[in-house]
Design a protein around this motif. Structure first.
Motif, mmCIF file in Angstrom:
data_model
loop_
_atom_site.group_PDB
_atom_site.id
_atom_site.type_symbol
_atom_site.label_atom_id
_atom_site.label_comp_id
_atom_site.label_asym_id
_atom_site.label_seq_id
_atom_site.Cartn_x
_atom_site.Cartn_y
_atom_site.Cartn_z
ATOM 1 N N ALA A 1 0.580 -0.818 0.157
ATOM 2 C CA ALA A 1 0.329 -0.256 -0.261
ATOM 3 C C ALA A 1 0.391 1.100 -0.032
ATOM 4 O O ALA A 1 0.127 2.361 -0.010
ATOM 5 C CB ALA A 1 -0.978 -0.158 1.502
ATOM 6 N N LEU A 2 2.327 1.426 0.144
ATOM 7 C CA LEU A 2 3.036 2.237 0.502
ATOM 8 C C LEU A 2 3.342 2.700 -1.160
ATOM 9 O O LEU A 2 3.754 4.321 -1.413
ATOM 10 C CB LEU A 2 4.607 2.240 0.200
ATOM 11 C CG LEU A 2 4.596 1.968 2.536
ATOM 12 C CD1 LEU A 2 6.011 1.049 2.264
ATOM 13 C CD2 LEU A 2 3.951 2.864 2.521
ATOM 14 N N ARG A 3 3.240 1.659 -1.947
ATOM 15 C CA ARG A 3 2.230 2.324 -3.791
ATOM 16 C C ARG A 3 0.904 2.458 -4.040
ATOM 17 O O ARG A 3 0.188 1.974 -4.093
ATOM 18 C CB ARG A 3 3.368 1.258 -4.564
ATOM 19 C CG ARG A 3 4.548 0.928 -4.639
ATOM 20 C CD ARG A 3 5.042 -0.389 -5.169
ATOM 21 N NE ARG A 3 4.580 0.457 -6.764
ATOM 22 C CZ ARG A 3 6.037 1.144 -8.060
ATOM 23 N NH1 ARG A 3 6.917 1.933 -7.332
ATOM 24 N NH2 ARG A 3 4.749 0.631 -9.120
ATOM 25 N N VAL A 4 0.754 4.056 -3.818
ATOM 26 C CA VAL A 4 -1.105 4.038 -3.911
ATOM 27 C C VAL A 4 -1.566 4.118 -4.906
ATOM 28 O O VAL A 4 -1.262 4.889 -5.786
ATOM 29 C CB VAL A 4 -0.941 5.523 -3.406
ATOM 30 C CG1 VAL A 4 -2.603 5.641 -3.342
ATOM 31 C CG2 VAL A 4 -0.763 5.273 -1.306
ATOM 32 N N ARG A 5 -2.506 3.342 -5.419
ATOM 33 C CA ARG A 5 -3.142 2.965 -6.680
ATOM 34 C C ARG A 5 -3.933 3.884 -6.400
ATOM 35 O O ARG A 5 -5.025 3.431 -5.716
ATOM 36 C CB ARG A 5 -3.083 1.006 -7.020
ATOM 37 C CG ARG A 5 -1.452 0.728 -6.961
ATOM 38 C CD ARG A 5 -1.753 -0.846 -7.469
ATOM 39 N NE ARG A 5 -0.614 -1.248 -7.806
ATOM 40 C CZ ARG A 5 0.520 -1.693 -7.035
ATOM 41 N NH1 ARG A 5 0.920 -1.227 -5.347
ATOM 42 N NH2 ARG A 5 2.013 -2.126 -7.495
ATOM 43 N N ALA A 6 -5.298 4.132 -7.904
ATOM 44 C CA ALA A 6 -6.199 4.287 -8.048
ATOM 45 C C ALA A 6 -7.048 3.494 -6.965
ATOM 46 O O ALA A 6 -8.325 3.729 -6.990
ATOM 47 C CB ALA A 6 -6.671 4.829 -9.577
ATOM 48 N N GLY A 7 -7.482 2.149 -8.014
ATOM 49 C CA GLY A 7 -8.484 1.485 -7.377
ATOM 50 C C GLY A 7 -9.521 1.751 -8.516
ATOM 51 O O GLY A 7 -10.415 0.027 -8.153
ATOM 52 N N ILE A 8 -9.414 2.261 -8.440
ATOM 53 C CA ILE A 8 -11.407 2.521 -9.717
ATOM 54 C C ILE A 8 -10.212 3.313 -11.329
ATOM 55 O O ILE A 8 -9.623 4.080 -11.120
ATOM 56 C CB ILE A 8 -12.322 3.153 -8.916
ATOM 57 C CG1 ILE A 8 -12.056 4.610 -8.843
ATOM 58 C CG2 ILE A 8 -12.937 2.646 -7.739
ATOM 59 C CD1 ILE A 8 -12.848 5.640 -8.366
ATOM 60 N N ASP A 9 -10.767 2.658 -11.925
ATOM 61 C CA ASP A 9 -10.600 3.989 -13.695
ATOM 62 C C ASP A 9 -11.389 4.686 -13.153
ATOM 63 O O ASP A 9 -13.218 4.975 -12.731
ATOM 64 C CB ASP A 9 -11.573 3.014 -14.459
ATOM 65 C CG ASP A 9 -10.734 2.034 -15.235
ATOM 66 O OD1 ASP A 9 -9.283 1.494 -14.085
ATOM 67 O OD2 ASP A 9 -11.054 1.101 -15.528
ATOM 68 N N GLY A 10 -10.799 5.809 -13.566
ATOM 69 C CA GLY A 10 -11.418 7.148 -13.685
ATOM 70 C C GLY A 10 -10.405 8.141 -13.552
ATOM 71 O O GLY A 10 -9.183 8.228 -14.261
ATOM 72 N N VAL A 11 -10.542 9.791 -12.617
ATOM 73 C CA VAL A 11 -9.741 11.102 -13.259
ATOM 74 C C VAL A 11 -9.168 10.945 -11.676
ATOM 75 O O VAL A 11 -10.186 11.297 -10.699
ATOM 76 C CB VAL A 11 -10.634 11.816 -13.503
ATOM 77 C CG1 VAL A 11 -9.962 13.494 -13.570
ATOM 78 C CG2 VAL A 11 -11.609 11.220 -15.173
ATOM 79 N N VAL A 12 -8.545 11.818 -11.757
ATOM 80 C CA VAL A 12 -7.685 12.342 -9.930
ATOM 81 C C VAL A 12 -8.573 13.698 -10.402
ATOM 82 O O VAL A 12 -8.064 14.113 -10.430
ATOM 83 C CB VAL A 12 -6.273 12.276 -10.202
ATOM 84 C CG1 VAL A 12 -5.598 13.200 -8.864
ATOM 85 C CG2 VAL A 12 -5.581 10.826 -10.740
ATOM 86 N N GLN A 13 -9.355 13.616 -9.268
ATOM 87 C CA GLN A 13 -9.704 15.009 -8.738
ATOM 88 C C GLN A 13 -9.332 15.574 -7.366
ATOM 89 O O GLN A 13 -8.989 16.830 -8.007
ATOM 90 C CB GLN A 13 -11.515 13.885 -7.860
ATOM 91 C CG GLN A 13 -12.021 15.797 -7.483
ATOM 92 C CD GLN A 13 -12.659 15.993 -8.337
ATOM 93 O OE1 GLN A 13 -12.831 15.681 -9.770
ATOM 94 N NE2 GLN A 13 -13.391 17.499 -8.076
ATOM 95 N N SER A 14 -8.525 15.026 -6.138
ATOM 96 C CA SER A 14 -7.820 16.084 -5.767
ATOM 97 C C SER A 14 -6.569 15.189 -4.544
ATOM 98 O O SER A 14 -6.832 14.449 -4.886
ATOM 99 C CB SER A 14 -8.754 16.549 -4.773
ATOM 100 O OG SER A 14 -9.178 15.609 -3.291
ATOM 101 N N ILE A 15 -5.702 15.616 -4.644
ATOM 102 C CA ILE A 15 -4.094 15.386 -3.836
ATOM 103 C C ILE A 15 -4.279 15.867 -2.754
ATOM 104 O O ILE A 15 -3.738 17.352 -2.447
ATOM 105 C CB ILE A 15 -3.163 14.966 -4.425
ATOM 106 C CG1 ILE A 15 -3.035 14.625 -5.696
ATOM 107 C CG2 ILE A 15 -2.060 14.650 -3.982
ATOM 108 C CD1 ILE A 15 -3.612 12.824 -5.724
ATOM 109 N N GLU A 16 -4.546 15.251 -1.504
ATOM 110 C CA GLU A 16 -4.664 15.928 0.242
ATOM 111 C C GLU A 16 -3.254 16.353 0.631
ATOM 112 O O GLU A 16 -2.839 16.609 1.680
ATOM 113 C CB GLU A 16 -5.493 14.821 0.489
ATOM 114 C CG GLU A 16 -6.993 15.327 0.054
ATOM 115 C CD GLU A 16 -7.630 16.519 -0.254
ATOM 116 O OE1 GLU A 16 -7.561 17.674 0.612
ATOM 117 O OE2 GLU A 16 -8.101 16.503 -1.498
#
Length: 428
Positions: free
Chosen positions: A244-259
């Motif tokens: 999990a240290l390599r954080v994956r999207a999990g779903i097909d989509g668009v990156v809305q925000s990076i916190e």
């Protein structure tokens, strides 16, 4: 002494004037007209110049009129477009953000890496967990071999005991025949029978010991399996955390925000980013609680994107109230305009019903449904007086007038608190 040929002066003054009554009537009428004009002028002057009646510029007021006809009740709310499918990325363990791979707006697939993080302590824990599992597997194999050896030794002893028991039983049967023929003594036969009974008891006890040993072995084997499984789960958990240290999207989509930002240390459960699917979208409206009581699922709603609109229906109404508003979810009835995108600010109008043949006015800010209020009604001389009105059913922009006004009345809808809410005023 006066001469007879000259008229007497006093007699000339006593001659009757025939036009005097007409002149008096005319003067009376003129005086009455003047009085009426003066009264009218005074009344008008009083109404215009009466003390305590302020003058207010018409362009500073909201003036409208009472209308009669069909009344469509609507409720208005504001909100945003939200995706139906979205996924928050969270930290599975305490870690440091090393690199952000995908920035907001990037299209990603479920297995794409969005962010890379590091945690040396977690790597050490993974190595320790794997070592503990390997050691436990070795111990379990050794223990199982030892237990199986104990079972085999007891089974071998019981086999020998069964052989002795069988031989002794045959010997006792043979001696019984010889005893009948008086070829052996009673003492010898009694010794053989006692030995047979002892061997029988030893077999019974040995059988119970073997059964108990087998149960003990089975229990220790199960306990070992449980311990091995626990250690294996610990290893899998550490492996998942390391992966999990390599954080994956999990779903097909668009990156809305990076916190998160590079170099920042994040805690367990901290939000890292949001992945959304741009289609399908739904409208999430916030409706004032006083206007939301008539909204039910299935009602139609018009959603305004400022540059385009679309029609939808109420899918869900939140049961609770937050910040004096009720959340209403609107599902679109067809394809969305090209302008639609997640988190776009919107305005929604929900159609409640349509009422025929009622009097309505634009809804003043302080007007409440089924209540009593006051408004300023204008007369033909642009003089406004405060009157009491009874409100009925309401919409987001209009409200029903039950009593107090009639069709065509001109009214002032502005709040006159800046003028101390006078009983009357005049437009200028």
């Amino acid at each position: 002494m006066n001469k007879p040929d000259k008229p007497f002066v006093i007699g000339q003054m006593d001659i009757a004037r025939m036009d005097h009554p007409q002149r008096r009537t005319r003067r009376t009428m003129q005086a009455s007209a003047v009085i009426c004009i003066l009264l009218l002028t005074g009344t008008v002057a009083y109404r215009w110049l009466a003390p305590g009646v302020p003058r207010i510029a018409a362009d500073r007021l909201w003036i409208d009129s009472v209308r009669f006809g069909d009344f469509e009740r609507t409720v208005r709310g504001t909100g945003v477009l939200t995706p139906k499918v979205q996924r928050w990325l969270t930290a599975q363990s305490m870690a440091t953000v090393e690199r952000i791979v995908a920035q907001p707006g990037t299209r990603v697939r479920a297995d794409d890496v969005v962010m890379e993080m590091s945690n040396p302590e977690l790597q050490d824990q993974l190595i320790t967990a794997r070592s503990a599992l390997t050691a436990a597997l070795s111990d379990e194999i050794s223990k199982r071999l030892t237990l199986e050896g104990q079972v085999m030794d007891l089974e071998s002893s019981l086999a020998t005991l069964r052989s002795d028991h069988g031989y002794t039983r045959l010997q006792a049967e043979r001696e019984a025949k010889l005893l009948d023929m008086k070829l052996i003594s009673d003492l010898q036969h009694m010794q053989t029978r006692q030995k047979l009974e002892a061997l029988t008891e030893q077999l019974r006890i040995g059988g119970r010991r073997l059964a108990g040993l087998r149960r003990n072995v089975a229990e220790q084997v199960e306990a070992g399996k449980a311990r091995i499984e626990q250690l294996r789960q610990a290893v899998e958990q550490r492996e998942r955390q390391a992966d999990a240290l390599r954080v994956r999207a999990g779903i097909d989509g668009v990156v809305q925000s990076i916190e998160a930002t590079e170099g920042k240390q994040v805690a367990v459960g901290a939000p890292l980013g949001l992945i959304v699917q741009t289609s399908p979208l739904q409208a999430r409206l916030s409706v004032p609680e006083a206007q939301a009581k008539d909204i039910v699922p299935g009602m139609k709603a018009l959603i305004d994107l400022r540059s385009a609109t679309f029609v939808g229906h109420i899918a869900r109404v939140a049961p609770g109230v937050q910040n004096a508003a009720v959340e209403v979810l609107v599902e679109p009835d067809g394809p969305l305009p090209a302008e639609a995108r997640p988190e776009l600010g919107i305005t929604g109008t929900v159609r409640i019903d349509r009422i025929a043949n009622v009097m309505t006015i634009p809804r003043p800010p302080e007007a409440r449904p089924d209540s009593t209020g006051s408004l300023y009604r204008l007369d033909s001389d642009n003089r406004a007086e405060r009157v009491s009105v009874r409100y009925g059913r309401a919409s987001s922009d209009r409200i029903e007038i039950v009593s107090g006004l009639k069709q065509g009345d001109r009214i002032v809808l502005s709040n006159l608190s800046d003028w101390n809410n006078p009983l009357a005023f005049r437009l200028q």
